[in-house]
Design an enzyme around this catalytic site. Structure first.
Site, short mmCIF file in Angstrom:
data_model
loop_
_atom_site.label_atom_id
_atom_site.label_comp_id
_atom_site.label_asym_id
_atom_site.label_seq_id
_atom_site.Cartn_x
_atom_site.Cartn_y
_atom_site.Cartn_z
CG HIS A 124 101.84 4.50 -72.23
ND1 HIS A 124 102.41 4.05 -73.41
CD2 HIS A 124 102.88 4.93 -71.46
CE1 HIS A 124 103.72 4.20 -73.36
NE2 HIS A 124 104.03 4.74 -72.19
CD GLU B 13 102.90 8.56 -73.40
OE1 GLU B 13 103.79 7.75 -73.11
OE2 GLU B 13 101.80 8.22 -73.86
#
Length: 261
Positions: free
Chosen positions: A100, A172
């Site tokens: 992430h 993302e």
């Protein structure tokens, strides 16, 4: 082929275990079982909430799945603060997020470490959600596709073709995370299509066609319909909107094709 959408709610560092129970109950109440035939729904709580979530999901026989926000590349040993994939598997986790942008930014995690974590997750029967994405300067320079493909290669390095088939990838764009700014559906499709093309090169077209590619970055009930309607976007990695049980359920129902619950 038709890939079943996945909506995964990343709670980040929010909610204690009591609040986690309340949120899962709210999601379960707000999203009837019939929707799960058309969309997979997962919550990704902090480590300290996982046992409470497991007990509730198992006890009430919920179709909701869950996972962790990170794992150690090591199986066990003198690694203070690390959490083993074996522990997560024993807790019934289905997924684990690796790479992430917040881990990459705040903990200096690089592609090699992300690849090691992905391999460890697969070793323990967990599905890694491998995250990649560009910062705003890369996007504005027009280098976003090349940047993401390079990051994808590094983050999957060392995995066999069949292992790649067991991975979920998540695009993302860092500039859209928690900012309220959202990549357009066309922007998401551009990068997700490039990801799938690269997966075909790394593994095979057959395998690439089975891998779910998610979009993450200020996903909510207002934009998820347009995003998942894209040919190569197979769901969303949802941040802030996943902390509201009713909103998250509505978002999942839209991804399932409706109607609203």
């Amino acid at each position: 082929m038709s890939r079943k959408p996945l909506i995964a709610g990343n709670w980040k560092m929010n909610l204690n275990h009591y609040e986690a129970i309340a949120l899962v109950q709210k999601i379960a109440f707000s999203l009837p079982d019939k929707y799960y035939d058309r969309v997979d729904v997962a919550v990704i709580p902090p480590f300290t909430d996982l046992r409470s979530v497991q007990t509730l999901v198992d006890g009430d026989k919920l179709r909701l799945t869950y996972g962790a926000q990170d794992l150690s590349p090591h199986d066990s040993g003198a690694y203070t603060g690390d959490v083993s994939g074996a522990f997560l598997a024993k807790l019934g986790c289905s997924y684990v997020v690796v790479g992430h942008s917040e881990r990459r930014t705040y903990h200096n995690e690089d592609d090699a470490l992300v690849a090691a974590k992905a391999a460890t997750a697969l070793k323990h029967g967990l599905t890694p959600i491998v995250c990649i994405g560009e910062h705003l300067d890369v996007r504005e320079a027009g280098n976003h596709v090349a940047h993401n493909i390079e990051q994808l290669r590094g983050s999957l390095a060392g995995l066999l073709a069949e292992q790649i088939g067991s991975v979920v990838t998540a695009y993302e764009p860092v500039w859209a995370i928690g900012t309220g700014r959202v990549a357009s559906a066309a922007d998401a499709q551009e990068v997700c299509a490039a990801i799938r093309k690269e997966l075909a090169s790394l593994a095979s077209p057959r395998i690439a066609d089975t891998v779910r590619v998610l979009y993450g970055g200020s996903v909510n009930a207002k934009n998820v319909g347009d995003i998942v309607a894209q040919d190569d976007v197979d769901g969303g990695l949802v941040g802030g909107a996943s902390l509201d049980g009713e909103h998250f359920a509505t978002l999942a129902a839209i991804a399932a094709g409706g109607p609203l619950p």
